[in-house]
Design a protein around this motif. Structure first.
Motif, mmCIF file in Angstrom:
data_model
loop_
_atom_site.group_PDB
_atom_site.id
_atom_site.type_symbol
_atom_site.label_atom_id
_atom_site.label_comp_id
_atom_site.label_asym_id
_atom_site.label_seq_id
_atom_site.Cartn_x
_atom_site.Cartn_y
_atom_site.Cartn_z
ATOM 1 N N VAL A 11 11.510 -63.561 80.716
ATOM 2 C CA VAL A 11 11.119 -62.556 79.723
ATOM 3 C C VAL A 11 11.010 -61.181 80.365
ATOM 4 O O VAL A 11 11.526 -60.187 79.835
ATOM 5 N N GLU A 12 10.354 -61.093 81.531
ATOM 6 C CA GLU A 12 10.193 -59.794 82.213
ATOM 7 C C GLU A 12 11.528 -59.170 82.573
ATOM 8 O O GLU A 12 11.682 -57.957 82.525
ATOM 9 N N ASN A 13 12.504 -59.993 82.937
ATOM 10 C CA ASN A 13 13.801 -59.480 83.370
ATOM 11 C C ASN A 13 14.800 -59.290 82.228
ATOM 12 O O ASN A 13 15.893 -58.781 82.444
ATOM 13 N N ASN A 14 14.442 -59.721 81.021
ATOM 14 C CA ASN A 14 15.366 -59.645 79.877
ATOM 15 C C ASN A 14 14.647 -59.173 78.622
ATOM 16 O O ASN A 14 14.851 -59.721 77.541
ATOM 17 N N LEU A 15 13.816 -58.166 78.753
ATOM 18 C CA LEU A 15 12.974 -57.725 77.640
ATOM 19 C C LEU A 15 13.760 -57.322 76.403
ATOM 20 O O LEU A 15 13.248 -57.407 75.291
ATOM 21 N N GLU A 16 14.993 -56.883 76.548
ATOM 22 C CA GLU A 16 15.768 -56.432 75.396
ATOM 23 C C GLU A 16 16.566 -57.552 74.735
ATOM 24 O O GLU A 16 17.161 -57.345 73.682
ATOM 25 N N SER A 17 16.567 -58.749 75.312
ATOM 26 C CA SER A 17 17.331 -59.841 74.699
ATOM 27 C C SER A 17 16.608 -60.350 73.459
ATOM 28 O O SER A 17 15.380 -60.306 73.366
ATOM 29 N N LYS A 18 17.376 -60.828 72.477
ATOM 30 C CA LYS A 18 16.790 -61.362 71.243
ATOM 31 C C LYS A 18 15.877 -62.545 71.569
ATOM 32 O O LYS A 18 14.832 -62.714 70.955
ATOM 33 N N PHE A 19 16.288 -63.359 72.519
ATOM 34 C CA PHE A 19 15.514 -64.541 72.904
ATOM 35 C C PHE A 19 14.141 -64.123 73.435
ATOM 36 O O PHE A 19 13.113 -64.645 73.002
ATOM 37 N N ALA A 20 14.111 -63.161 74.344
ATOM 38 C CA ALA A 20 12.839 -62.688 74.908
ATOM 39 C C ALA A 20 11.973 -62.051 73.827
ATOM 40 O O ALA A 20 10.760 -62.281 73.785
ATOM 41 N N LYS A 21 12.594 -61.271 72.943
ATOM 42 C CA LYS A 21 11.829 -60.637 71.868
ATOM 43 C C LYS A 21 11.181 -61.679 70.964
ATOM 44 O O LYS A 21 10.044 -61.519 70.534
ATOM 45 N N ARG A 22 11.905 -62.775 70.696
ATOM 46 C CA ARG A 22 11.334 -63.824 69.841
ATOM 47 C C ARG A 22 10.213 -64.573 70.556
ATOM 48 O O ARG A 22 9.260 -65.007 69.922
ATOM 49 N N ILE A 23 10.309 -64.709 71.864
ATOM 50 C CA ILE A 23 9.203 -65.320 72.620
ATOM 51 C C ILE A 23 7.977 -64.422 72.513
ATOM 52 O O ILE A 23 6.875 -64.879 72.224
ATOM 53 N N LEU A 24 8.185 -63.121 72.710
ATOM 54 C CA LEU A 24 7.070 -62.180 72.714
ATOM 55 C C LEU A 24 6.440 -61.979 71.335
ATOM 56 O O LEU A 24 5.228 -61.833 71.230
ATOM 57 N N ASP A 25 7.254 -61.987 70.281
ATOM 58 C CA ASP A 25 6.671 -61.750 68.953
ATOM 59 C C ASP A 25 6.202 -63.032 68.275
ATOM 60 O O ASP A 25 5.665 -63.004 67.179
ATOM 61 N N GLY A 26 6.406 -64.166 68.940
ATOM 62 C CA GLY A 26 5.905 -65.433 68.414
ATOM 63 C C GLY A 26 6.783 -66.070 67.358
ATOM 64 O O GLY A 26 6.410 -67.091 66.780
ATOM 65 N N SER A 27 7.975 -65.525 67.101
ATOM 66 C CA SER A 27 8.837 -66.109 66.069
ATOM 67 C C SER A 27 9.661 -67.290 66.589
ATOM 68 O O SER A 27 10.231 -68.034 65.801
ATOM 69 N N LEU A 28 9.733 -67.472 67.905
ATOM 70 C CA LEU A 28 10.452 -68.612 68.473
ATOM 71 C C LEU A 28 9.489 -69.782 68.588
ATOM 72 O O LEU A 28 8.429 -69.671 69.202
ATOM 73 N N ARG A 29 9.824 -70.890 67.983
ATOM 74 C CA ARG A 29 8.970 -72.072 68.007
ATOM 75 C C ARG A 29 9.671 -73.173 68.798
ATOM 76 O O ARG A 29 10.673 -73.713 68.362
ATOM 77 N N LEU A 30 9.175 -73.446 69.977
ATOM 78 C CA LEU A 30 9.682 -74.547 70.787
ATOM 79 C C LEU A 30 8.726 -75.715 70.647
ATOM 80 O O LEU A 30 7.516 -75.548 70.686
ATOM 81 N N ARG A 31 9.257 -76.906 70.481
ATOM 82 C CA ARG A 31 8.419 -78.088 70.314
ATOM 83 C C ARG A 31 8.753 -79.079 71.423
ATOM 84 O O ARG A 31 9.876 -79.146 71.896
ATOM 85 N N PHE A 32 7.753 -79.846 71.815
ATOM 86 C CA PHE A 32 7.891 -80.801 72.898
ATOM 87 C C PHE A 32 7.406 -82.153 72.410
ATOM 88 O O PHE A 32 6.524 -82.248 71.571
ATOM 89 N N THR A 33 7.967 -83.205 72.967
ATOM 90 C CA THR A 33 7.595 -84.547 72.530
ATOM 91 C C THR A 33 6.175 -84.884 72.925
ATOM 92 O O THR A 33 5.644 -84.349 73.887
#
Length: 111
Positions: A11-33
Motif C-alpha cells: 500500500v505504501e509503495n502503490n498509493l495511487e493504485s486502485k487496489f491500494a485505494k480500495r484497501i485504504l477506503d475500506g471498499s475492498l472486502r477480503l474474506r478468509f476461511t
C-alpha cells in the motif's frame, strides 16, 4: 516477512493504485476461511443498473507472485444476471462466503 507487513509495504509503495485505494477506503472486502479449507476463488462483480455481471473463477490468488510468476488458472465470464451461469456463480460465491470470515472478525475472535 509477515503477510501484514507485506500488505502495508504494498500500500505504501502503490498509493495511487486502485487496489491500494480500495484497501485504504475500506471498499475492498477480503474474506478468509474459518472451519473449512477453501481453495476455490470466485471474484463476482455485479452491475445492478445494467443487470450484468463479471465473474473470475479459478485457482489464482490476488498476489504479485500469482500474477507474475506462478502457473495459475483464472477463467473470466460475463453476461446478464438472468443467465443460468450467473446463478451458478452466485451460489458458489454464497457458499464460500458462508464458510468464511473476515480477517478482522478472526482477529477479534482470537483476542
Amino acid at each position: 516477512m509477515d503477510k501484514r507487513v507485506s500488505w502495508v509495504n504494498y500500500v505504501e509503495n502503490n498509493l495511487e493504485s486502485k487496489f491500494a485505494k480500495r484497501i485504504l477506503d475500506g471498499s475492498l472486502r477480503l474474506r478468509f476461511t474459518k472451519d473449512k479449507l477453501i481453495h476455490s476463488k470466485v471474484y463476482l462483480m455485479e452491475n445492478k443498473e445494467q443487470n450484468t455481471y463479471q465473474c473470475f473463477t479459478g485457482s489464482m490468488n490476488l498476489t504479485e507472485t500469482a500474477v507474475s510468476k506462478n502457473f495459475e488458472q483464472l477463467i473470466w465470464d460475463y453476461g446478464s444476471k438472468n443467465d443460468d451461469l450467473y446463478q451458478l456463480y452466485k451460489q458458489m460465491y454464497d457458499d464460500i462466503k458462508k464458510n468464511s470470515a473476515t480477517y478482522l472478525d478472526e482477529v477479534q475472535q482470537k483476542s
